[in-house]
Design a protein around this motif. Structure first.
Motif, PDB file in Angstrom:
ATOM      1  N   GLY A 256     -11.051  -4.152  -1.251  1.00 47.11           N
ATOM      2  CA  GLY A 256     -10.014  -3.408  -1.955  1.00 47.11           C
ATOM      3  C   GLY A 256     -10.288  -1.929  -2.079  1.00 47.11           C
ATOM      4  O   GLY A 256      -9.667  -1.246  -2.899  1.00 47.11           O
ATOM      5  N   ILE A 257     -11.176  -1.378  -1.251  1.00 47.50           N
ATOM      6  CA  ILE A 257     -11.524   0.041  -1.363  1.00 47.50           C
ATOM      7  C   ILE A 257     -10.344   0.927  -0.983  1.00 47.50           C
ATOM      8  O   ILE A 257      -9.450   0.513  -0.250  1.00 47.50           O
ATOM      9  CB  ILE A 257     -12.734   0.392  -0.464  1.00 47.50           C
ATOM     10  CG1 ILE A 257     -12.390   0.133   1.015  1.00 47.50           C
ATOM     11  CG2 ILE A 257     -13.969  -0.365  -0.891  1.00 47.50           C
ATOM     12  CD1 ILE A 257     -13.437   0.649   1.974  1.00 47.50           C
ATOM     13  N   GLN A 258     -10.375   2.152  -1.490  1.00 43.06           N
ATOM     14  CA  GLN A 258      -9.391   3.176  -1.121  1.00 43.06           C
ATOM     15  C   GLN A 258     -10.136   4.395  -0.601  1.00 43.06           C
ATOM     16  O   GLN A 258     -11.096   4.858  -1.222  1.00 43.06           O
ATOM     17  CB  GLN A 258      -8.524   3.564  -2.315  1.00 43.06           C
ATOM     18  CG  GLN A 258      -7.454   2.541  -2.645  1.00 43.06           C
ATOM     19  CD  GLN A 258      -6.308   3.165  -3.420  1.00 43.06           C
ATOM     20  OE1 GLN A 258      -6.337   4.319  -3.800  1.00 43.06           O
ATOM     21  NE2 GLN A 258      -5.276   2.378  -3.643  1.00 43.06           N
TER      22      GLN A 258
ATOM     23  N   TRP B  71      -7.628   0.539   6.366  1.00 43.42           N
ATOM     24  CA  TRP B  71      -8.985   0.860   6.809  1.00 43.42           C
ATOM     25  C   TRP B  71      -9.688  -0.352   7.406  1.00 43.42           C
ATOM     26  O   TRP B  71     -10.576  -0.203   8.252  1.00 43.42           O
ATOM     27  CB  TRP B  71      -9.788   1.433   5.638  1.00 43.42           C
ATOM     28  CG  TRP B  71      -9.265   2.762   5.198  1.00 43.42           C
ATOM     29  CD1 TRP B  71      -8.659   3.055   4.014  1.00 43.42           C
ATOM     30  CD2 TRP B  71      -9.259   3.979   5.950  1.00 43.42           C
ATOM     31  NE1 TRP B  71      -8.274   4.375   3.976  1.00 43.42           N
ATOM     32  CE2 TRP B  71      -8.629   4.962   5.144  1.00 43.42           C
ATOM     33  CE3 TRP B  71      -9.715   4.335   7.222  1.00 43.42           C
ATOM     34  CZ2 TRP B  71      -8.463   6.272   5.577  1.00 43.42           C
ATOM     35  CZ3 TRP B  71      -9.541   5.636   7.653  1.00 43.42           C
ATOM     36  CH2 TRP B  71      -8.924   6.585   6.832  1.00 43.42           C
TER      37      TRP B  71
ATOM     38  N   TYR C  50       1.670  12.196   2.269  1.00 47.87           N
ATOM     39  CA  TYR C  50       2.275  10.861   2.140  1.00 47.87           C
ATOM     40  C   TYR C  50       2.961  10.362   3.418  1.00 47.87           C
ATOM     41  O   TYR C  50       2.772   9.213   3.826  1.00 47.87           O
ATOM     42  CB  TYR C  50       3.285  10.871   0.988  1.00 47.87           C
ATOM     43  CG  TYR C  50       4.153   9.656   0.940  1.00 47.87           C
ATOM     44  CD1 TYR C  50       3.606   8.394   0.679  1.00 47.87           C
ATOM     45  CD2 TYR C  50       5.524   9.736   1.177  1.00 47.87           C
ATOM     46  CE1 TYR C  50       4.413   7.254   0.655  1.00 47.87           C
ATOM     47  CE2 TYR C  50       6.328   8.618   1.146  1.00 47.87           C
ATOM     48  CZ  TYR C  50       5.764   7.385   0.890  1.00 47.87           C
ATOM     49  OH  TYR C  50       6.549   6.273   0.873  1.00 47.87           O
TER      50      TYR C  50
ATOM     51  N   GLY D 199      -6.953   7.972  -0.554  1.00 49.60           N
ATOM     52  CA  GLY D 199      -5.746   7.470  -1.182  1.00 49.60           C
ATOM     53  C   GLY D 199      -5.053   6.354  -0.421  1.00 49.60           C
ATOM     54  O   GLY D 199      -3.974   5.917  -0.818  1.00 49.60           O
ATOM     55  N   ILE D 200      -5.641   5.900   0.693  1.00 51.01           N
ATOM     56  CA  ILE D 200      -5.048   4.835   1.507  1.00 51.01           C
ATOM     57  C   ILE D 200      -5.829   3.556   1.274  1.00 51.01           C
ATOM     58  O   ILE D 200      -7.063   3.552   1.242  1.00 51.01           O
ATOM     59  CB  ILE D 200      -5.051   5.210   3.004  1.00 51.01           C
ATOM     60  CG1 ILE D 200      -4.312   6.537   3.200  1.00 51.01           C
ATOM     61  CG2 ILE D 200      -4.409   4.116   3.839  1.00 51.01           C
ATOM     62  CD1 ILE D 200      -4.346   7.047   4.622  1.00 51.01           C
ATOM     63  N   GLY D 201      -5.105   2.439   1.142  1.00 46.79           N
ATOM     64  CA  GLY D 201      -5.707   1.184   0.751  1.00 46.79           C
ATOM     65  C   GLY D 201      -6.548   0.512   1.824  1.00 46.79           C
ATOM     66  O   GLY D 201      -6.587   0.917   2.990  1.00 46.79           O
ATOM     67  N   SER D 202      -7.212  -0.568   1.415  1.00 47.43           N
ATOM     68  CA  SER D 202      -8.192  -1.251   2.255  1.00 47.43           C
ATOM     69  C   SER D 202      -7.577  -1.931   3.475  1.00 47.43           C
ATOM     70  O   SER D 202      -8.250  -2.088   4.500  1.00 47.43           O
ATOM     71  CB  SER D 202      -8.944  -2.287   1.424  1.00 47.43           C
ATOM     72  OG  SER D 202      -8.050  -3.266   0.909  1.00 47.43           O
ATOM     73  N   SER D 203      -6.310  -2.336   3.402  1.00 43.25           N
ATOM     74  CA  SER D 203      -5.694  -3.030   4.535  1.00 43.25           C
ATOM     75  C   SER D 203      -5.705  -2.147   5.780  1.00 43.25           C
ATOM     76  O   SER D 203      -6.050  -2.603   6.882  1.00 43.25           O
ATOM     77  CB  SER D 203      -4.250  -3.417   4.199  1.00 43.25           C
ATOM     78  OG  SER D 203      -4.206  -4.212   3.039  1.00 43.25           O
TER      79      SER D 203
ATOM     80  N   PRO E 199       0.822  -1.214   0.000  1.00 45.57           N
ATOM     81  CA  PRO E 199       0.000   0.000   0.000  1.00 45.57           C
ATOM     82  C   PRO E 199       0.858   1.267   0.000  1.00 45.57           C
ATOM     83  O   PRO E 199       0.537   2.247  -0.671  1.00 45.57           O
ATOM     84  CB  PRO E 199      -0.807  -0.123   1.305  1.00 45.57           C
ATOM     85  CG  PRO E 199      -0.855  -1.577   1.585  1.00 45.57           C
ATOM     86  CD  PRO E 199       0.458  -2.119   1.105  1.00 45.57           C
TER      87      PRO E 199
ATOM     88  N   LEU F  30       0.985   4.342  -2.861  1.00 50.04           N
ATOM     89  CA  LEU F  30       0.860   5.742  -2.443  1.00 50.04           C
ATOM     90  C   LEU F  30       2.103   6.540  -2.840  1.00 50.04           C
ATOM     91  O   LEU F  30       2.008   7.683  -3.288  1.00 50.04           O
ATOM     92  CB  LEU F  30       0.653   5.790  -0.926  1.00 50.04           C
ATOM     93  CG  LEU F  30       0.285   7.136  -0.306  1.00 50.04           C
ATOM     94  CD1 LEU F  30      -1.015   7.675  -0.904  1.00 50.04           C
ATOM     95  CD2 LEU F  30       0.144   6.989   1.204  1.00 50.04           C
TER      96      LEU F  30
END
Length: 417
Positions: free
Chosen positions: A372-374, A383, A228, A377-381, A90, A94
């Protein structure tokens, strides 16, 4: 340094490595190493999509392998635990996306600050609090959701490559049933290579290259840190370490050095910032391969993680050649081998997710990771952990049992005194 967990040490590590080396942990290490090499394709794809120069992208992957391979030699050897090191995927996505917006030097400056934050968290011993706020069922829900795609990717080739996929998958289970002295992953690798040789795979595009990481000086801006650096720090502390620790514990190990993993990852990330690399951390999918049953007995699985480090360091300068070799292989080859290596790990993660407390939070963590949602700009893992833990705090607060944890900690402190 008082919060950093003690390990077995490095003095006897080379001798113990040779003593514990066997066919099981060797095959698991090779599979995990190949998987890690193939992950460079993700960096190249992300760099290409962001319009980054091919020269930079290649240096990015070479640094990823060299730096993380070096750190990956020492962590598992010191603790005698299957703790391979890599970088945050992830974070990689980014990183590639933010470079055109803030500049490479500025993105690396934000990387340096993120690494410093992770280092401080580890040295201060705050990972116990992080792990308490994100309970194991929620962590394993995220892990199961992330690893599930490796299982589905393993069976997808049955749709378009029925014959080779069937042969490789059946060879694994045939070896597990009838060839107990030969690791099933070794059999699957040999069968897959044999099939490619017989089917006439084209390796004419494979080219030889040699290149080492290059030094670059980071720069610092508030914009780059907010866009970032801060999200990367949260990913390293709140996602990567809990995922790796969860996998190790899920495979039957009583403890894992969460503070040391975080601190070393933070220091490695700071070093990475000077060599075109965005992070160093424990590698969750490769941890699953190295710590799983296919790697042999518990006390010898650490060897598989060291083998990953050896493969990374050796392959790094030649990654242009390695990448062209991977590209020449059918896509199903790595997908099937990685899926089979993680099969029992996925099952264990699913069991730990749905067989205890925090049922609602664990379920949402699993579903968010699978989606797999974002967000921002941050990935699903990331969240999956944040939203899963937040929801569990809301509707399953009693499952956290903070009062008992607090009393236990006080008791341990009193005993130590």
């Amino acid at each position: 340094m008082k919060h950093i967990e003690k390990g077995a040490g490095l003095a006897t590590a080379p001798r113990d490595f040779l003593r514990d080396l066997n066919a099981d942990n060797l095959s698991a290490g090779v599979v995990a190493g190949i998987f890690g090499l193939s992950a460079g394709v993700i960096h190249i794809s992300a760099g290409t999509a962001a319009g980054l120069p091919q020269e930079f992208t290649l240096l990015w992957v070479i640094s990823y392998l060299m730096i993380n391979g070096l750190f990956g030699l020492f962590l598992p050897a010191y603790y005698r635990l299957p703790l391979p090191m890599a970088n945050s995927i992830p974070g990689a996505l980014l990183f590639a996306a933010v470079i055109p917006l803030v500049g490479l030097n500025e993105a690396l400056g934000a990387t340096l600050i993120a690494g410093a934050i992770a280092l401080v968290v580890g040295l201060a011993g705050w990972m116990s609090l992080v792990m308490r706020l994100i309970p194991m069922p929620i962590v394993m829900g995220m892990v199961a959701g992330i690893l599930l795609k490796f299982g589905t990717n393993m069976v997808m080739p049955l749709q378009n490559a029925l014959v080779p996929a069937t042969i490789m998958i059946l060879s694994f289970f045939f070896a597990a049933r009838y060839l107990r002295r030969v690791p099933p992953l070794v059999v699957t690798l040999l069968v897959g290579v044999g099939y490619m040789a017989l089917s006439g795979a084209d390796f004419s595009s494979v080219t030889f290259t040699f290149k080492l990481p290059e030094f670059i000086m980071p720069a610092f801006t508030l914009e780059a840190f907010l866009a970032y650096g801060l999200p990367l720090a949260l990913i390293l502390v709140g996602m990567e370490t809990p995922a790796g620790v969860g996998l190790v514990k899920g495979m039957g190990y009583k403890s894992a050095p969460a503070n040391a993993i975080t601190a070393l990852g933070g220091f490695g990330t700071m070093v990475s910032a000077f060599f075109n690399l965005h992070s160093t951390c424990i590698a969750a999918p490769m941890t699953g391969i190295c710590s799983g049953p296919e790697a042999g007995s518990h006390d010898k699985r650490w060897v598989a993680a060291v083998i990953v480090g050896i493969i990374f360091v050796t392959a790094a300068p030649f990654y242009g050649f390695v990448f062209s070799l991977i590209e020449a292989m059918p896509s199903y080859f790595i997908a099937i081998v990685a899926g089979l290596a993680l099969l029992r790990v996925i099952g264990s993660a699913m069991h730990m997710t749905f067989s205890g407390k925090h049922e609602v939070g664990a379920m949402f963590s699993f579903l968010i990771a699978v989606s797999g949602i974002q967000i921002l700009g941050i990935g699903s893992s990331f969240w999956a952990l944040v939203l899963g833990a937040g929801l569990s705090l809301l509707v399953e607060f009693r499952d956290f049992d903070f009062s008992r944890e607090s009393r236990g900690s006080q008791g341990e402190t009193a005993t130590a005194r």
